[in-house]
Motif scaffolding. Structure first.
Motif, PDB file in Angstrom:
ATOM      1  N   ALA A 189      43.282  54.391  75.477  1.00  0.00           N
ATOM      2  CA  ALA A 189      43.492  53.482  74.351  1.00  0.00           C
ATOM      3  C   ALA A 189      43.275  54.289  73.083  1.00  0.00           C
ATOM      4  O   ALA A 189      42.167  54.715  72.793  1.00  0.00           O
ATOM      5  CB  ALA A 189      42.530  52.305  74.419  1.00  0.00           C
ATOM      6  N   ARG A 190      44.336  54.539  72.372  1.00  0.00           N
ATOM      7  CA  ARG A 190      44.233  55.282  71.119  1.00  0.00           C
ATOM      8  C   ARG A 190      43.744  54.328  70.042  1.00  0.00           C
ATOM      9  O   ARG A 190      44.274  53.234  69.901  1.00  0.00           O
ATOM     10  CB  ARG A 190      45.581  55.880  70.763  1.00  0.00           C
ATOM     11  CG  ARG A 190      46.011  56.945  71.732  1.00  0.00           C
ATOM     12  CD  ARG A 190      47.429  57.403  71.414  1.00  0.00           C
ATOM     13  NE  ARG A 190      47.907  58.287  72.446  1.00  0.00           N
ATOM     14  CZ  ARG A 190      48.643  57.885  73.488  1.00  0.00           C
ATOM     15  NH1 ARG A 190      48.971  56.623  73.610  1.00  0.00           N
ATOM     16  NH2 ARG A 190      49.049  58.745  74.387  1.00  0.00           N
ATOM     17  N   CYS A 191      42.755  54.770  69.281  1.00  0.00           N
ATOM     18  CA  CYS A 191      42.111  53.898  68.299  1.00  0.00           C
ATOM     19  C   CYS A 191      42.231  54.474  66.894  1.00  0.00           C
ATOM     20  O   CYS A 191      42.051  55.665  66.687  1.00  0.00           O
ATOM     21  CB  CYS A 191      40.624  53.742  68.631  1.00  0.00           C
ATOM     22  SG  CYS A 191      40.299  53.168  70.298  1.00  0.00           S
ATOM     23  N   ALA A 245      31.114  54.763  66.213  1.00  0.00           N
ATOM     24  CA  ALA A 245      30.076  54.600  67.237  1.00  0.00           C
ATOM     25  C   ALA A 245      30.547  53.654  68.331  1.00  0.00           C
ATOM     26  O   ALA A 245      30.313  53.909  69.528  1.00  0.00           O
ATOM     27  CB  ALA A 245      28.783  54.077  66.603  1.00  0.00           C
ATOM     28  N   TYR A 246      31.237  52.583  67.964  1.00  0.00           N
ATOM     29  CA  TYR A 246      31.724  51.641  68.963  1.00  0.00           C
ATOM     30  C   TYR A 246      32.793  52.283  69.850  1.00  0.00           C
ATOM     31  O   TYR A 246      32.782  52.123  71.075  1.00  0.00           O
ATOM     32  CB  TYR A 246      32.248  50.368  68.307  1.00  0.00           C
ATOM     33  CG  TYR A 246      32.589  49.314  69.335  1.00  0.00           C
ATOM     34  CD1 TYR A 246      31.574  48.642  70.015  1.00  0.00           C
ATOM     35  CD2 TYR A 246      33.898  49.024  69.657  1.00  0.00           C
ATOM     36  CE1 TYR A 246      31.870  47.694  70.987  1.00  0.00           C
ATOM     37  CE2 TYR A 246      34.201  48.075  70.617  1.00  0.00           C
ATOM     38  CZ  TYR A 246      33.178  47.418  71.282  1.00  0.00           C
ATOM     39  OH  TYR A 246      33.477  46.489  72.242  1.00  0.00           O
ATOM     40  N   ILE A 247      33.713  53.011  69.237  1.00  0.00           N
ATOM     41  CA  ILE A 247      34.753  53.692  70.006  1.00  0.00           C
ATOM     42  C   ILE A 247      34.113  54.683  70.983  1.00  0.00           C
ATOM     43  O   ILE A 247      34.488  54.751  72.153  1.00  0.00           O
ATOM     44  CB  ILE A 247      35.759  54.397  69.079  1.00  0.00           C
ATOM     45  CG1 ILE A 247      36.585  53.351  68.322  1.00  0.00           C
ATOM     46  CG2 ILE A 247      36.669  55.344  69.865  1.00  0.00           C
ATOM     47  CD1 ILE A 247      37.409  53.910  67.186  1.00  0.00           C
ATOM     48  N   LYS A 248      33.130  55.423  70.502  1.00  0.00           N
ATOM     49  CA  LYS A 248      32.437  56.377  71.359  1.00  0.00           C
ATOM     50  C   LYS A 248      31.763  55.659  72.532  1.00  0.00           C
ATOM     51  O   LYS A 248      31.767  56.154  73.659  1.00  0.00           O
ATOM     52  CB  LYS A 248      31.401  57.154  70.545  1.00  0.00           C
ATOM     53  CG  LYS A 248      30.773  58.286  71.291  1.00  0.00           C
ATOM     54  CD  LYS A 248      29.867  59.114  70.382  1.00  0.00           C
ATOM     55  CE  LYS A 248      29.318  60.301  71.145  1.00  0.00           C
ATOM     56  NZ  LYS A 248      28.479  61.134  70.287  1.00  0.00           N
ATOM     57  N   SER A 249      31.220  54.472  72.278  1.00  0.00           N
ATOM     58  CA  SER A 249      30.549  53.727  73.348  1.00  0.00           C
ATOM     59  C   SER A 249      31.540  53.220  74.401  1.00  0.00           C
ATOM     60  O   SER A 249      31.136  52.851  75.497  1.00  0.00           O
ATOM     61  CB  SER A 249      29.753  52.549  72.773  1.00  0.00           C
ATOM     62  OG  SER A 249      30.606  51.476  72.420  1.00  0.00           O
ATOM     63  N   GLN A 250      32.821  53.200  74.065  1.00  0.00           N
ATOM     64  CA  GLN A 250      33.846  52.728  74.989  1.00  0.00           C
ATOM     65  C   GLN A 250      34.650  53.878  75.606  1.00  0.00           C
ATOM     66  O   GLN A 250      35.676  53.648  76.260  1.00  0.00           O
ATOM     67  CB  GLN A 250      34.797  51.762  74.267  1.00  0.00           C
ATOM     68  CG  GLN A 250      34.112  50.543  73.675  1.00  0.00           C
ATOM     69  CD  GLN A 250      33.350  49.747  74.710  1.00  0.00           C
ATOM     70  OE1 GLN A 250      33.897  49.366  75.740  1.00  0.00           O
ATOM     71  NE2 GLN A 250      32.076  49.508  74.452  1.00  0.00           N
ATOM     72  N   GLY A 294      38.316  54.878  78.326  1.00  0.00           N
ATOM     73  CA  GLY A 294      39.490  55.606  77.845  1.00  0.00           C
ATOM     74  C   GLY A 294      39.782  55.488  76.367  1.00  0.00           C
ATOM     75  O   GLY A 294      40.839  55.904  75.911  1.00  0.00           O
ATOM     76  N   TRP A 295      38.866  54.923  75.584  1.00  0.00           N
ATOM     77  CA  TRP A 295      39.098  54.784  74.153  1.00  0.00           C
ATOM     78  C   TRP A 295      38.980  56.150  73.493  1.00  0.00           C
ATOM     79  O   TRP A 295      38.019  56.884  73.719  1.00  0.00           O
ATOM     80  CB  TRP A 295      38.098  53.824  73.524  1.00  0.00           C
ATOM     81  CG  TRP A 295      38.271  52.399  73.922  1.00  0.00           C
ATOM     82  CD1 TRP A 295      38.776  51.909  75.100  1.00  0.00           C
ATOM     83  CD2 TRP A 295      37.912  51.264  73.139  1.00  0.00           C
ATOM     84  NE1 TRP A 295      38.751  50.538  75.087  1.00  0.00           N
ATOM     85  CE2 TRP A 295      38.222  50.116  73.907  1.00  0.00           C
ATOM     86  CE3 TRP A 295      37.350  51.114  71.891  1.00  0.00           C
ATOM     87  CZ2 TRP A 295      37.997  48.832  73.421  1.00  0.00           C
ATOM     88  CZ3 TRP A 295      37.126  49.831  71.417  1.00  0.00           C
ATOM     89  CH2 TRP A 295      37.454  48.708  72.180  1.00  0.00           C
ATOM     90  N   ARG A 296      39.951  56.495  72.648  1.00  0.00           N
ATOM     91  CA  ARG A 296      39.961  57.756  71.920  1.00  0.00           C
ATOM     92  C   ARG A 296      40.350  57.498  70.464  1.00  0.00           C
ATOM     93  O   ARG A 296      41.328  56.805  70.199  1.00  0.00           O
ATOM     94  CB  ARG A 296      40.959  58.744  72.523  1.00  0.00           C
ATOM     95  CG  ARG A 296      40.723  59.087  73.982  1.00  0.00           C
ATOM     96  CD  ARG A 296      39.414  59.864  74.170  1.00  0.00           C
ATOM     97  NE  ARG A 296      39.225  60.251  75.553  1.00  0.00           N
ATOM     98  CZ  ARG A 296      38.560  59.549  76.465  1.00  0.00           C
ATOM     99  NH1 ARG A 296      38.028  58.384  76.145  1.00  0.00           N
ATOM    100  NH2 ARG A 296      38.418  59.991  77.692  1.00  0.00           N
ATOM    101  N   LEU A 297      39.617  58.099  69.553  1.00  0.00           N
ATOM    102  CA  LEU A 297      39.900  57.965  68.123  1.00  0.00           C
ATOM    103  C   LEU A 297      40.998  58.945  67.735  1.00  0.00           C
ATOM    104  O   LEU A 297      40.912  60.133  68.037  1.00  0.00           O
ATOM    105  CB  LEU A 297      38.632  58.246  67.304  1.00  0.00           C
ATOM    106  CG  LEU A 297      38.753  58.147  65.789  1.00  0.00           C
ATOM    107  CD1 LEU A 297      39.147  56.738  65.366  1.00  0.00           C
ATOM    108  CD2 LEU A 297      37.434  58.548  65.133  1.00  0.00           C
ATOM    109  N   ILE A 298      42.037  58.440  67.077  1.00  0.00           N
ATOM    110  CA  ILE A 298      43.087  59.337  66.592  1.00  0.00           C
ATOM    111  C   ILE A 298      42.638  59.906  65.249  1.00  0.00           C
ATOM    112  O   ILE A 298      41.871  59.279  64.526  1.00  0.00           O
ATOM    113  CB  ILE A 298      44.450  58.618  66.459  1.00  0.00           C
ATOM    114  CG1 ILE A 298      44.390  57.487  65.431  1.00  0.00           C
ATOM    115  CG2 ILE A 298      44.941  58.115  67.798  1.00  0.00           C
ATOM    116  CD1 ILE A 298      45.750  56.907  65.082  1.00  0.00           C
ATOM    117  N   PRO A 299      43.084  61.110  64.897  1.00  0.00           N
ATOM    118  CA  PRO A 299      42.684  61.713  63.625  1.00  0.00           C
ATOM    119  C   PRO A 299      43.262  60.949  62.437  1.00  0.00           C
ATOM    120  O   PRO A 299      44.326  60.347  62.534  1.00  0.00           O
ATOM    121  CB  PRO A 299      43.247  63.121  63.678  1.00  0.00           C
ATOM    122  CG  PRO A 299      43.999  63.264  64.940  1.00  0.00           C
ATOM    123  CD  PRO A 299      43.924  61.975  65.690  1.00  0.00           C
TER     124      PRO A 299
END
Length: 97
Positions: free
Chosen positions: A9-11, A39-44, A48-53
């Motif tokens: 899941a790209r975030c 922090a929430y994205i990291k906790s997920q 498969g959650w990943r932060l996009i740049p």
């Protein structure tokens, strides 16, 4: 959970502030919103959650009637991610899109 991740899941994080008050501070509410979402994205990450740049910040956009360029930018960035694979964070709300 140690098994394989079934889907990514790209975030993207979009932050906004309706006034210019305290935007000039080294750490302002846009930064605080971003930190909370990161922090929430990291906790997920296990799901498969990943932060996009990229930063998508709209400071004082409501007060001045701007066209909210950051909103357009992050939507364009996520457009190719597929409908079931992205998460959208709007300040204190998170929704699946």
């Amino acid at each position: 959970m140690n098994g394989p991740i079934s889907k990514l899941a790209r975030c993207a994080i979009y932050t906004r502030k309706s006034t210019e008050y305290n935007l000039e501070l080294a750490f302002n509410s846009l930064d605080a919103q971003r930190e909370a979402c990161e922090a929430y994205i990291k906790s997920q990450a296990h799901d498969g959650w990943r932060l996009i740049p990229g930063r998508y910040d709209d400071g004082a956009s409501s007060e001045h009637g701007n066209c909210k360029l950051a909103t357009r930018d992050w939507r364009a960035k996520l457009a190719g991610c597929g409908r079931k694979s992205r998460k959208t964070f709007l300040g204190d709300r998170a929704t699946s899109r």
